[in-house]
Design a protein around this motif. Structure first.
Motif, PDB file in Angstrom:
ATOM      1  N   SER A 188      33.985  28.092  73.829  1.00  0.00           N
ATOM      2  CA  SER A 188      35.120  28.852  74.623  1.00  0.00           C
ATOM      3  C   SER A 188      36.542  28.159  74.072  1.00  0.00           C
ATOM      4  O   SER A 188      37.425  28.595  74.842  1.00  0.00           O
ATOM      5  CB  SER A 188      34.904  28.617  76.165  1.00  0.00           C
ATOM      6  N   GLY A 189      36.517  27.415  73.261  1.00  0.00           N
ATOM      7  CA  GLY A 189      37.730  26.665  72.772  1.00  0.00           C
ATOM      8  C   GLY A 189      37.566  26.034  71.432  1.00  0.00           C
ATOM      9  O   GLY A 189      36.454  25.858  70.974  1.00  0.00           O
ATOM     10  N   PRO A 190      38.684  25.706  70.852  1.00  0.00           N
ATOM     11  CA  PRO A 190      38.605  24.798  69.785  1.00  0.00           C
ATOM     12  C   PRO A 190      37.849  23.427  69.888  1.00  0.00           C
ATOM     13  O   PRO A 190      37.892  22.827  71.168  1.00  0.00           O
ATOM     14  CB  PRO A 190      40.075  24.554  69.271  1.00  0.00           C
ATOM     15  N   ASN A 191      37.068  22.992  69.087  1.00  0.00           N
ATOM     16  CA  ASN A 191      36.590  21.530  69.271  1.00  0.00           C
ATOM     17  C   ASN A 191      37.732  20.470  68.790  1.00  0.00           C
ATOM     18  O   ASN A 191      38.699  20.989  68.312  1.00  0.00           O
ATOM     19  CB  ASN A 191      35.203  21.549  68.201  1.00  0.00           C
ATOM     20  N   PRO A 192      37.355  19.232  69.288  1.00  0.00           N
ATOM     21  CA  PRO A 192      38.317  18.387  68.866  1.00  0.00           C
ATOM     22  C   PRO A 192      38.973  18.197  67.548  1.00  0.00           C
ATOM     23  O   PRO A 192      40.153  18.006  67.366  1.00  0.00           O
ATOM     24  CB  PRO A 192      37.723  16.736  69.349  1.00  0.00           C
ATOM     25  N   TYR A 193      38.160  18.317  66.562  1.00  0.00           N
ATOM     26  CA  TYR A 193      38.695  18.309  65.238  1.00  0.00           C
ATOM     27  C   TYR A 193      39.517  19.457  64.965  1.00  0.00           C
ATOM     28  O   TYR A 193      40.391  19.272  63.973  1.00  0.00           O
ATOM     29  CB  TYR A 193      37.510  18.061  64.071  1.00  0.00           C
ATOM     30  N   ASP A 194      39.198  20.499  65.538  1.00  0.00           N
ATOM     31  CA  ASP A 194      39.987  21.779  65.230  1.00  0.00           C
ATOM     32  C   ASP A 194      41.228  21.470  65.762  1.00  0.00           C
ATOM     33  O   ASP A 194      42.484  22.087  65.443  1.00  0.00           O
ATOM     34  CB  ASP A 194      39.412  23.101  65.852  1.00  0.00           C
TER      35      ASP A 194
END
Length: 164
Positions: free
Chosen positions: A45-51
């Motif tokens: 549902s959203g970007p991951n922390p590295y994104d």
């Protein structure tokens, strides 16, 4: 977990209760979801922390280039940055590669200078030198006051990066 609305430099992150990894990120009056992809057990549902980290580098680069080009009166119509992130395990050194596209009627000297300025963007410098991270077990209210964010913040850092 809430921080005072008067401090735009505090980022609040809290679990939403939906899925294993979905969190709501709230900062400076806006919010968005971060998550892991479905194949990693998240909801996608959203970007991951590295994104998010790569996004910070790309966003800061484009903003810094815009600020510098405006100050110089250069014909930068649009800047685009594609950021690629790789790491060789949890203890490996992270590698970020930026592909920078400068649209506009810029000459070779201007393009070269803008590439130098890209390396001066505040997030680039933060990633290059590393950071000190201090963690404390807190009870609400959490972080409060101007010491949390460092004053003028990102805009002041970009302006300093653009100084000749």
């Amino acid at each position: 977990m809430t921080a005072p609305a008067s401090d735009p430099d505090v980022v609040n992150v809290s679990e939403t209760g939906a899925g294993r990894f979905q969190v709501r990120v709230a900062v400076a009056g806006s919010s968005f979801l971060a998550d892991e992809p479905v194949e990693a057990g998240g909801l996608g549902s959203g970007p991951n922390p590295y994104d998010l980290l790569a996004s910070a580098l790309g966003a800061c680069t484009v903003m810094t280039l815009r600020l510098y080009a405006e100050r110089k009166g250069w014909p930068l119509d649009r800047a685009e940055v594609r950021v690629l992130h790789a790491r060789t395990g949890l203890e490996g050194r992270d590698r970020f590669a930026r592909e920078i596209v400068l649209h506009g009627d810029l000459d070779g000297v201007q393009r070269a200078r803008l590439m130098e300025i890209a390396d001066r963007c505040p997030v680039h410098r933060s990633l290059e030198r590393g950071a000190e991270i201090i963690s404390v077990l807190a009870h609400p209210p959490m972080i409060d006051g101007p010491a949390a964010g460092g004053g003028d913040g990102h805009l002041a850092d970009m302006q300093e990066a653009c100084c000749d």
